[in-house]
Write an enzyme that holds these catalytic residues in place. Structure first.
Site, PDB file in Angstrom:
ATOM      1  N   LYS A 240       0.821  -1.228   0.000  1.00 17.24           N
ATOM      2  CA  LYS A 240       0.000   0.000   0.000  1.00 17.24           C
ATOM      3  C   LYS A 240       0.842   1.260   0.000  1.00 17.24           C
ATOM      4  O   LYS A 240       0.654   2.141  -0.814  1.00 17.24           O
ATOM      5  CB  LYS A 240      -0.948   0.001   1.214  1.00 17.24           C
ATOM      6  CG  LYS A 240      -2.225  -0.785   0.942  1.00 17.24           C
ATOM      7  CD  LYS A 240      -3.282  -0.489   1.999  1.00 17.24           C
ATOM      8  CE  LYS A 240      -4.040  -1.750   2.385  1.00 17.24           C
ATOM      9  NZ  LYS A 240      -3.368  -2.563   3.395  1.00 17.24           N
ATOM     10  N   GLU A 299      11.868  -9.980   5.909  1.00 12.66           N
ATOM     11  CA  GLU A 299      10.841  -9.848   4.870  1.00 12.66           C
ATOM     12  C   GLU A 299      11.425  -9.749   3.468  1.00 12.66           C
ATOM     13  O   GLU A 299      12.014  -8.745   3.107  1.00 12.66           O
ATOM     14  CB  GLU A 299       9.925  -8.659   5.154  1.00 12.66           C
ATOM     15  CG  GLU A 299      10.546  -7.486   5.876  1.00 12.66           C
ATOM     16  CD  GLU A 299       9.534  -6.370   6.109  1.00 12.66           C
ATOM     17  OE1 GLU A 299       8.803  -6.023   5.153  1.00 12.66           O
ATOM     18  OE2 GLU A 299       9.473  -5.843   7.224  1.00 12.66           O
ATOM     19  N   ARG A 327      23.796  -4.401   2.065  1.00  8.81           N
ATOM     20  CA  ARG A 327      24.118  -3.146   2.777  1.00  8.81           C
ATOM     21  C   ARG A 327      23.478  -3.168   4.157  1.00  8.81           C
ATOM     22  O   ARG A 327      22.624  -4.003   4.435  1.00  8.81           O
ATOM     23  CB  ARG A 327      23.596  -1.932   1.992  1.00  8.81           C
ATOM     24  CG  ARG A 327      22.069  -1.908   1.908  1.00  8.81           C
ATOM     25  CD  ARG A 327      21.537  -0.615   1.282  1.00  8.81           C
ATOM     26  NE  ARG A 327      20.100  -0.690   1.059  1.00  8.81           N
ATOM     27  CZ  ARG A 327      19.178  -0.285   1.917  1.00  8.81           C
ATOM     28  NH1 ARG A 327      19.539   0.209   3.096  1.00  8.81           N
ATOM     29  NH2 ARG A 327      17.883  -0.398   1.639  1.00  8.81           N
ATOM     30  N   PHE A 332      15.787   6.783   6.312  1.00  6.69           N
ATOM     31  CA  PHE A 332      15.643   7.690   5.176  1.00  6.69           C
ATOM     32  C   PHE A 332      14.746   8.862   5.538  1.00  6.69           C
ATOM     33  O   PHE A 332      13.842   8.738   6.355  1.00  6.69           O
ATOM     34  CB  PHE A 332      15.069   6.943   3.962  1.00  6.69           C
ATOM     35  CG  PHE A 332      16.009   5.909   3.407  1.00  6.69           C
ATOM     36  CD1 PHE A 332      16.973   6.253   2.467  1.00  6.69           C
ATOM     37  CD2 PHE A 332      15.967   4.596   3.857  1.00  6.69           C
ATOM     38  CE1 PHE A 332      17.856   5.299   1.971  1.00  6.69           C
ATOM     39  CE2 PHE A 332      16.847   3.643   3.363  1.00  6.69           C
ATOM     40  CZ  PHE A 332      17.789   3.996   2.416  1.00  6.69           C
TER      41      PHE A 332
HETATM   42  P1  ADP Z   1       2.407  -7.194   4.915  1.00  8.64           P
HETATM   43  O1  ADP Z   1       2.834  -5.891   5.486  1.00  8.64           O
HETATM   44  O2  ADP Z   1       1.234  -7.829   5.588  1.00  8.64           O
HETATM   45  O3  ADP Z   1       3.559  -8.109   4.730  1.00  8.64           O
HETATM   46  P2  ADP Z   1       2.549  -6.391   2.236  1.00  8.64           P
HETATM   47  O4  ADP Z   1       1.825  -5.189   1.745  1.00  8.64           O
HETATM   48  O5  ADP Z   1       4.033  -6.287   2.451  1.00  8.64           O
HETATM   49  O6  ADP Z   1       1.833  -6.836   3.506  1.00  8.64           O
HETATM   50  O7  ADP Z   1       2.224  -7.559   1.255  1.00  8.64           O
HETATM   51  C1  ADP Z   1       2.839  -8.783   1.410  1.00  8.64           C
HETATM   52  C2  ADP Z   1       2.051  -9.918   0.813  1.00  8.64           C
HETATM   53  O8  ADP Z   1       1.938  -9.770  -0.596  1.00  8.64           O
HETATM   54  C3  ADP Z   1       2.799 -11.215   1.036  1.00  8.64           C
HETATM   55  O9  ADP Z   1       2.462 -11.811   2.268  1.00  8.64           O
HETATM   56  C4  ADP Z   1       2.354 -12.052  -0.163  1.00  8.64           C
HETATM   57  O10 ADP Z   1       1.216 -12.775   0.233  1.00  8.64           O
HETATM   58  C5  ADP Z   1       1.963 -11.042  -1.227  1.00  8.64           C
HETATM   59  N1  ADP Z   1       2.892 -10.947  -2.379  1.00  8.64           N
HETATM   60  C6  ADP Z   1       2.502 -10.910  -3.670  1.00  8.64           C
HETATM   61  N2  ADP Z   1       3.544 -10.806  -4.508  1.00  8.64           N
HETATM   62  C7  ADP Z   1       4.648 -10.768  -3.715  1.00  8.64           C
HETATM   63  C8  ADP Z   1       6.045 -10.665  -4.010  1.00  8.64           C
HETATM   64  N3  ADP Z   1       6.506 -10.567  -5.278  1.00  8.64           N
HETATM   65  N4  ADP Z   1       6.911 -10.671  -2.961  1.00  8.64           N
HETATM   66  C9  ADP Z   1       6.474 -10.768  -1.706  1.00  8.64           C
HETATM   67  N5  ADP Z   1       5.166 -10.862  -1.380  1.00  8.64           N
HETATM   68  C10 ADP Z   1       4.239 -10.859  -2.366  1.00  8.64           C
HETATM   69  N1  RBF Z   2      13.314  -0.381   5.891  1.00  7.43           N
HETATM   70  C1  RBF Z   2      14.056   0.556   6.489  1.00  7.43           C
HETATM   71  O1  RBF Z   2      13.605   1.170   7.441  1.00  7.43           O
HETATM   72  N2  RBF Z   2      15.336   0.841   6.048  1.00  7.43           N
HETATM   73  C2  RBF Z   2      15.886   0.204   4.990  1.00  7.43           C
HETATM   74  O2  RBF Z   2      17.035   0.475   4.649  1.00  7.43           O
HETATM   75  C3  RBF Z   2      15.112  -0.798   4.320  1.00  7.43           C
HETATM   76  N3  RBF Z   2      15.598  -1.467   3.250  1.00  7.43           N
HETATM   77  C4  RBF Z   2      14.838  -2.437   2.638  1.00  7.43           C
HETATM   78  C5  RBF Z   2      15.339  -3.143   1.529  1.00  7.43           C
HETATM   79  C6  RBF Z   2      14.596  -4.149   0.913  1.00  7.43           C
HETATM   80  C7  RBF Z   2      15.186  -4.882  -0.258  1.00  7.43           C
HETATM   81  C8  RBF Z   2      13.293  -4.450   1.386  1.00  7.43           C
HETATM   82  C9  RBF Z   2      12.456  -5.511   0.745  1.00  7.43           C
HETATM   83  C10 RBF Z   2      12.774  -3.752   2.477  1.00  7.43           C
HETATM   84  C11 RBF Z   2      13.519  -2.733   3.110  1.00  7.43           C
HETATM   85  N4  RBF Z   2      13.036  -2.018   4.205  1.00  7.43           N
HETATM   86  C12 RBF Z   2      13.802  -1.066   4.827  1.00  7.43           C
HETATM   87  C13 RBF Z   2      11.815  -2.492   4.875  1.00  7.43           C
HETATM   88  C14 RBF Z   2      10.583  -1.713   4.552  1.00  7.43           C
HETATM   89  O3  RBF Z   2      10.524  -0.641   5.467  1.00  7.43           O
HETATM   90  C15 RBF Z   2       9.448  -2.697   4.805  1.00  7.43           C
HETATM   91  O4  RBF Z   2       9.441  -3.625   3.779  1.00  7.43           O
HETATM   92  C16 RBF Z   2       8.148  -2.007   4.942  1.00  7.43           C
HETATM   93  O5  RBF Z   2       8.157  -1.355   6.158  1.00  7.43           O
HETATM   94  C17 RBF Z   2       6.983  -2.989   4.885  1.00  7.43           C
HETATM   95  O6  RBF Z   2       6.906  -3.764   6.032  1.00  7.43           O
HETATM   96 MG    MG Z   3       5.473  -7.353   4.365  1.00 14.22          MG
END
Ligand code: ADP
Ligand code: RBF
Ligand code: MG
Length: 372
Positions: A240, A299, A327, A332
């Site tokens: 979102k 995650e 890294r 940010f």
């Molecule tokens: P949450 O904060 O609950 O993890 P997200 O907005 O991060 O929600 O959405 C994560 C969900 O989206 C995962 O649990 C999975 O079911 C779905 N999803 C769909 N495509 C992907 C993807 N390419 N990588 C990771 N999760 C994915």
């Molecule tokens: N969150 C941070 O607060 N700092 C980061 O440097 C950061 N790097 C990320 C890099 C990757 C490849 C991914 C997938 C997530 C990263 N996030 C980071 C996490 C991000 O804040 C998180 O996915 C969202 O808060 C959704 O739970």
């Molecule tokens: Mg998530």
């Protein structure tokens, strides 16, 4: 070695038996000191009516059996192997007694063999934060203090190295960095840099030979992590707010070792549910400083466009082979900056994972769904 969590766990138990609480202040002040001096500090600060010797005698049996369980800090093995290969002289100055050091290294002869000299806590008159252990160690190696670079994790060890007139790279094992002397990169002695982990150490900044193991912009992990567990609901923020879905791994599936893992951004391979398809992924392990999370999360963002009805993995098993470090976790100013950085992480992952030794891991048996 990461002995601090072991020590702090035991110290907490002993202190609580005295009806007191081990505060962060007390942990900071005692860490890195020799055991009796550490307990002296604890007893004084918490007003415990026991001698340091009594507290030590209570803690020692709890620790003795467990020393060899202490993991090496992430990046430690890589650093030792590299400097050994390059002929950079290394020594160890520790507050630990000679007998305890033997126990700590009992399963790691390779580590002990890496050092030209070692100086233990029971071989000096004054322990850290006094400079004696560092000065003695330099003397045994036949080099002046000004030629030494110290790598330290405890505040009193950093103080000791500064007092010895050496440069110090601080790799904190206490999360609150305010407890450490702050870096001045230009100084000829003192704390010159404060790193989130040894994986961020750049020897060339100190006139030492650079690491040569990078694959693209990543560092290969040794050993790789194999993680398997159900996907759980996160904060619902990934898709979102950021447009980046991340499949949060059930935290109880992260084994003990990984719970201690360096927070940071990693790359590797992933598969989900009953599907044998293996995809690239970029993942974050950490506290998400941008969102100030209270729980550590792992995650992965799977770099594949899943179409309905296959795009909801919650409750399904996810399998990960995490093989590349990208890294440290960062904070940010804006969500746009975070999103831009995560997209760049994905590019770094895609570019590196095509190369060996990563490409070969795509076929790792761990990634295949187990037979029903
Ligand atoms: P949450 O904060 O609950 O993890 P997200 O907005 O991060 O929600 O959405 C994560 C969900 O989206 C995962 O649990 C999975 O079911 C779905 N999803 C769909 N495509 C992907 C993807 N390419 N990588 C990771 N999760 C994915
Ligand atoms: N969150 C941070 O607060 N700092 C980061 O440097 C950061 N790097 C990320 C890099 C990757 C490849 C991914 C997938 C997530 C990263 N996030 C980071 C996490 C991000 O804040 C998180 O996915 C969202 O808060 C959704 O739970
Ligand atoms: Mg998530």
């Amino acid at each position: 070695m990461d002995t601090e969590s072991l020590v702090m766990e035991v110290a907490k138990t002993v202190v609580e038996r005295q009806g007191k609480l081990l505060t962060a202040e007390v942990a900071r002040a005692s860490m890195g000191k020799r055991p009796l001096e550490a307990w002296q500090t604890v007893a004084e600060m918490l007003d415990i009516n026991r001698t340091a010797q009594e507290l030590f005698d209570e803690s020692e049996p709890l620790l003795v059996e467990r020393w060899h369980q202490a993991p090496l800090l992430p990046g430690a093995e890589r650093l030792l192997a590299h400097f050994r290969e390059q002929g950079v002289a290394m020594a160890l100055a520790t507050s630990t007694s000679r007998a305890t050091l033997k126990r700590k290294l009992s399963t790691r002869q390779d580590v002990e063999g890496a050092f030209l000299a070692t100086c233990c806590g029971d071989e000096v008159v004054e322990g850290k934060p006094a400079p004696e252990c560092f000065l003695r160690t330099a003397h045994s190696m036949g080099v002046p203090p000004s030629a030494c670079l110290v790598i330290e994790d405890s505040p009193s060890g950093v103080e000791a190295a500064i007092a010895a007139g050496m440069r110090v790279v601080t790799v904190p094992s206490i999360r609150d960095h305010a407890f450490y002397p702050q870096p001045n990169p230009d100084s000829l002695s003192g704390c010159v840099s404060l790193l989130p982990s040894l994986l961020e150490f750049r020897p060339e900044q100190f006139g030492l030979p650079p690491f040569a193991d990078r694959v693209g912009e990543t560092i290969p992990m040794n050993p790789v992590w194999r993680i398997k567990g159900p996907v759980v609901k996160g904060f619902g923020r990934g898709s979102k707010e950021l447009g980046i879905p991340t499949a949060n791994v059930d935290p109880t599936s992260l084994q003990g070792q990984l719970a201690e893992a360096v927070t940071g951004i990693y790359a590797g391979w992933a598969s989900v549910g009953a599907s044998p398809g293996v995809h690239m992924m970029a993942m974050s392990i950490g506290w998400n400083p941008v969102f100030n999370n209270k729980e550590k999360t792992a995650e992965p963002w799977i770099l594949h466009d899943f179409q309905p009805p296959h795009n909801d993995f919650v409750g399904q098993e996810i399998r990960l082979v995490v093989c590349a470090y990208i890294r440290p976790e960062a904070n940010f100013e804006s969500l746009e900056a975070l999103v831009a950085r995560i997209h760049r992480d994905a590019d770094v992952a895609r570019e590196a994972l095509q190369q060996e030794p990563y490409q070969g891991l795509k076929a790792d048996g761990f990634l295949q769904p187990s037979q029903p």
